[in-house]
Design an enzyme around this catalytic site. Structure first.
Site, PDB file in Angstrom:
ATOM      1  N   CYS A   1      -6.738  -0.300  -4.139  1.00  0.00           N
ATOM      2  CA  CYS A   1      -6.746  -1.679  -4.636  1.00  0.00           C
ATOM      3  C   CYS A   1      -7.290  -2.595  -3.536  1.00  0.00           C
ATOM      4  O   CYS A   1      -6.937  -2.443  -2.357  1.00  0.00           O
ATOM      5  CB  CYS A   1      -5.351  -2.126  -5.037  1.00  0.00           C
ATOM      6  SG  CYS A   1      -4.655  -1.096  -6.344  1.00  0.00           S
TER       7      CYS A   1
ATOM      8  N   CYS B   1      -4.872  -4.712  -1.120  1.00  0.00           N
ATOM      9  CA  CYS B   1      -3.724  -3.995  -0.555  1.00  0.00           C
ATOM     10  C   CYS B   1      -4.119  -3.319   0.761  1.00  0.00           C
ATOM     11  O   CYS B   1      -5.110  -2.583   0.813  1.00  0.00           O
ATOM     12  CB  CYS B   1      -3.246  -2.950  -1.558  1.00  0.00           C
ATOM     13  SG  CYS B   1      -2.003  -1.826  -0.893  1.00  0.00           S
TER      14      CYS B   1
ATOM     15  N   GLU C   1       6.073   3.703   6.151  1.00  0.00           N
ATOM     16  CA  GLU C   1       7.080   2.677   6.368  1.00  0.00           C
ATOM     17  C   GLU C   1       8.107   2.634   5.258  1.00  0.00           C
ATOM     18  O   GLU C   1       7.809   2.901   4.093  1.00  0.00           O
ATOM     19  CB  GLU C   1       6.397   1.312   6.482  1.00  0.00           C
ATOM     20  CG  GLU C   1       5.702   1.186   7.812  1.00  0.00           C
ATOM     21  CD  GLU C   1       4.810  -0.028   7.908  1.00  0.00           C
ATOM     22  OE1 GLU C   1       4.697  -0.575   9.001  1.00  0.00           O
ATOM     23  OE2 GLU C   1       4.216  -0.418   6.894  1.00  0.00           O
TER      24      GLU C   1
ATOM     25  N   CYS D   1      -3.246   5.634   0.484  1.00  0.00           N
ATOM     26  CA  CYS D   1      -3.255   5.651  -0.986  1.00  0.00           C
ATOM     27  C   CYS D   1      -4.693   5.805  -1.449  1.00  0.00           C
ATOM     28  O   CYS D   1      -5.601   5.187  -0.897  1.00  0.00           O
ATOM     29  CB  CYS D   1      -2.660   4.360  -1.537  1.00  0.00           C
ATOM     30  SG  CYS D   1      -2.605   4.332  -3.344  1.00  0.00           S
TER      31      CYS D   1
ATOM     32  N   CYS E   1      12.962   0.055   0.016  1.00  0.00           N
ATOM     33  CA  CYS E   1      11.591   0.232  -0.472  1.00  0.00           C
ATOM     34  C   CYS E   1      11.007   1.458   0.236  1.00  0.00           C
ATOM     35  O   CYS E   1      10.901   1.489   1.463  1.00  0.00           O
ATOM     36  CB  CYS E   1      10.796  -1.034  -0.146  1.00  0.00           C
ATOM     37  SG  CYS E   1       9.073  -0.936  -0.629  1.00  0.00           S
TER      38      CYS E   1
ATOM     39  N   CYS F   1       5.140  -6.594   0.711  1.00  0.00           N
ATOM     40  CA  CYS F   1       4.270  -5.766  -0.121  1.00  0.00           C
ATOM     41  C   CYS F   1       2.831  -5.830   0.348  1.00  0.00           C
ATOM     42  O   CYS F   1       2.316  -6.905   0.620  1.00  0.00           O
ATOM     43  CB  CYS F   1       4.242  -6.280  -1.547  1.00  0.00           C
ATOM     44  SG  CYS F   1       5.811  -6.307  -2.320  1.00  0.00           S
TER      45      CYS F   1
HETATM   46  N1  SAH Z   1       1.254   1.915  -5.483  1.00  0.00           N
HETATM   47  C1  SAH Z   1       2.270   1.324  -6.253  1.00  0.00           C
HETATM   48  C2  SAH Z   1       3.484   0.917  -5.470  1.00  0.00           C
HETATM   49  C3  SAH Z   1       3.295   0.303  -4.116  1.00  0.00           C
HETATM   50  S1  SAH Z   1       2.704  -1.304  -3.952  1.00  0.00           S
HETATM   51  C4  SAH Z   1       1.734   0.155  -7.023  1.00  0.00           C
HETATM   52  O1  SAH Z   1       0.645  -0.292  -6.760  1.00  0.00           O
HETATM   53  O2  SAH Z   1       2.434  -0.297  -7.927  1.00  0.00           O
HETATM   54  C5  SAH Z   1       3.998  -2.418  -4.464  1.00  0.00           C
HETATM   55  C6  SAH Z   1       3.460  -3.730  -5.050  1.00  0.00           C
HETATM   56  O3  SAH Z   1       2.856  -4.555  -4.044  1.00  0.00           O
HETATM   57  C7  SAH Z   1       2.389  -3.487  -6.082  1.00  0.00           C
HETATM   58  O4  SAH Z   1       2.577  -4.298  -7.214  1.00  0.00           O
HETATM   59  C8  SAH Z   1       1.151  -3.890  -5.323  1.00  0.00           C
HETATM   60  O5  SAH Z   1       0.101  -4.165  -6.170  1.00  0.00           O
HETATM   61  C9  SAH Z   1       1.620  -5.051  -4.535  1.00  0.00           C
HETATM   62  N2  SAH Z   1       0.724  -5.421  -3.433  1.00  0.00           N
HETATM   63  C10 SAH Z   1      -0.177  -4.633  -2.801  1.00  0.00           C
HETATM   64  N3  SAH Z   1      -0.815  -5.339  -1.846  1.00  0.00           N
HETATM   65  C11 SAH Z   1      -0.297  -6.577  -1.851  1.00  0.00           C
HETATM   66  C12 SAH Z   1      -0.521  -7.741  -1.075  1.00  0.00           C
HETATM   67  N4  SAH Z   1      -1.402  -7.761  -0.076  1.00  0.00           N
HETATM   68  N5  SAH Z   1       0.212  -8.844  -1.365  1.00  0.00           N
HETATM   69  C13 SAH Z   1       1.133  -8.821  -2.338  1.00  0.00           C
HETATM   70  N6  SAH Z   1       1.401  -7.748  -3.100  1.00  0.00           N
HETATM   71  C14 SAH Z   1       0.688  -6.644  -2.869  1.00  0.00           C
HETATM   72 FE1  SF4 Z   2      -2.160   2.095  -3.734  1.00  0.00          FE
HETATM   73 FE2  SF4 Z   2      -1.817  -0.347  -2.734  1.00  0.00          FE
HETATM   74 FE3  SF4 Z   2      -2.988  -0.042  -5.112  1.00  0.00          FE
HETATM   75 FE4  SF4 Z   2      -0.357   0.445  -4.844  1.00  0.00          FE
HETATM   76  S1  SF4 Z   2      -1.381  -1.522  -4.574  1.00  0.00           S
HETATM   77  S2  SF4 Z   2      -1.872   1.721  -5.919  1.00  0.00           S
HETATM   78  S3  SF4 Z   2      -0.324   1.286  -2.743  1.00  0.00           S
HETATM   79  S4  SF4 Z   2      -3.789   0.710  -3.145  1.00  0.00           S
END
Ligand code: SAH
Ligand code: SF4
Length: 380
Positions: A117, A120, A93, A113, A106, A349
């Protein structure tokens, strides 16, 4: 005969090397880049100032092809989300976020990934594969071209002023493909964005933060989410490999050569997990240094958690978010709270799960996008 090369995958050096391999002069690379990236042209026949013989040769040798578009959805607040097919049942996306003074795109760097996390949606989905440079830059190429038509922009006007690598995937775990894409974003013959308008967001791949500093020091955002290792180990599993003291040291090194820059620390607020006054106090201790440790030049961006089915987390209540922000501001740290955008199309995000089955949820579409791949035989 060799498969055609997708020219979206080559930065200016790559294009020059490709041209040289065909016995063409380096200025041909600059000409091509300007047609492709500045004017959004994919059809070699229309590249009118190319020498006729070269123009005729090109279709057999090369293509200009973004990943095929699956869906386009527009949110009530003007955000647009595109879903691209990257093969093998995977989709990624791209989200456009319009604001008064800027237009931010974005971009995704991977299908899925591997960092995983726990809060996420992409992380929960697991890792499918790295995008190649053509698929990364193809998102920008496509979006700029599409927005030009949608917004009725004049020749030379740009809809996208900022790029954030904050879509699906961990960009610094796909460094080889990321770097030429970043170089194209900055190159005056391509997108010509200033390095402060291009942000790489990382969960903390320490060695690659150092590489990026040397190779292409764009703005850096670091996804912190926790002020201590025990909690961060749970939320961002990569912390077990690169714990906080190493990550913060890499951030400080990143800033060494550029005294006007700062790191954007992202902190997703999860109710009763990392959002209490004690967490804020610990976060302050971490970034301000003290007891022999140097501080970090940073701003903090608080992201209210964007829920998704089965996450097991809840968004912090607004009072909690405001109190957390105020505690940081009172200590002199510039703190912003991210406005949730594109809520009605799940474009925020961490909601970018990107499964192809998302297509069934389409509730609003624009007229069909123009053909964006010519010739069709891509070599992605
Ligand atoms: N992988 C990279 C970039 C993509 S995520 C990273 O983790 O930095 C972009 C941002 O969205 C990151 O700070 C991530 O931690 C945050 N994010 C992921 N899942 C989320 C969620 N469910 N709600 C809010 N922010 C989230
Ligand atoms: Fe990967 Fe989501 Fe963690 Fe970013 S926040 S590193 S996209 S698992």
């Amino acid at each position: 005969m060799q498969a055609p090369v997708n020219l979206l995958g080559l930065d200016l050096d790559g294009l020059a090397a490709w041209c040289a391999g065909l016995g063409e002069k380096p200025f041909r690379a600059r000409q091509l880049a300007r047609w492709i990236h500045q004017r959004g042209e994919a059809d070699f026949a229309r590249m009118s100032d190319l020498a006729a013989a070269w123009r005729e040769r090109l279709p057999a040798l090369a293509s200009v092809a973004a990943p095929p578009l699956l869906t386009e959805r527009v949110a009530d607040d003007g955000c647009i989300k595109w879903l691209f097919d990257v093969g093998g049942g995977n989709a990624v996306e791209t989200v456009f976020i319009p604001e008064d003074d800027r237009g931010t795109l974005c971009i995704s760097s991977q299908a899925g990934c591997a960092v995983g996390c726990s809060f996420c949606a992409t992380g929960r989905q697991g890792f499918s594969r790295n995008l190649d440079t053509a698929e990364i830059i193809g998102q920008l190429w496509f979006a700029e071209r599409r927005l030009r038509g949608l917004l009725g922009l004049a020749e030379g006007e740009r809809a996208i002023s900022n790029v954030v690598m904050m879509g699906m995937g961990e960009p610094l775990q796909n460094y080889g493909a990321l770097l030429p894409a970043l170089r194209l974003m900055l190159d005056d013959h391509a997108y010509g964005l200033s390095r402060r308008r291009v942000t790489v967001s990382t969960s903390g791949v320490v060695p690659m933060i150092d590489r990026l500093r040397t190779d292409c020091p764009v703005a850096l955002a670091v996804s912190l989410h926790a002020p201590d290792d025990a909690l961060r180990d749970r939320l961002v599993p990569l912390n077990r490999k690169y714990p906080l003291h190493e990550l913060l040291a890499a951030c400080r090194r990143y800033l060494d050569a550029s005294p006007r820059d700062f790191i954007m620390l992202e902190y997703c607020l999860l109710h009763d997990v990392n959002d209490t006054p004690a967490h804020a106090a610990e976060l302050l201790r971490l970034v301000r240094g003290g007891s022999g440790r140097p501080g970090l030049r940073c701003k903090i961006n608080l992201i209210p958690f964007n829920p998704f089915a089965g996450s097991g987390y809840e968004r912090s209540p607004p009072e909690r978010v405001q109190a957390f922000a105020q505690q940081l501001r009172d200590a002199g740290i510039v703190t912003t709270v991210r406005r949730t955008r594109g809520d009605d199309i799940a474009a925020a995000c961490g909601q970018l799960a990107g499964a192809v089955r998302d297509r069934t949820q389409v509730h609003r579409r624009l007229p069909p996008a123009p053909a964006h791949a010519a010739p069709a035989a891509g070599s992605r």
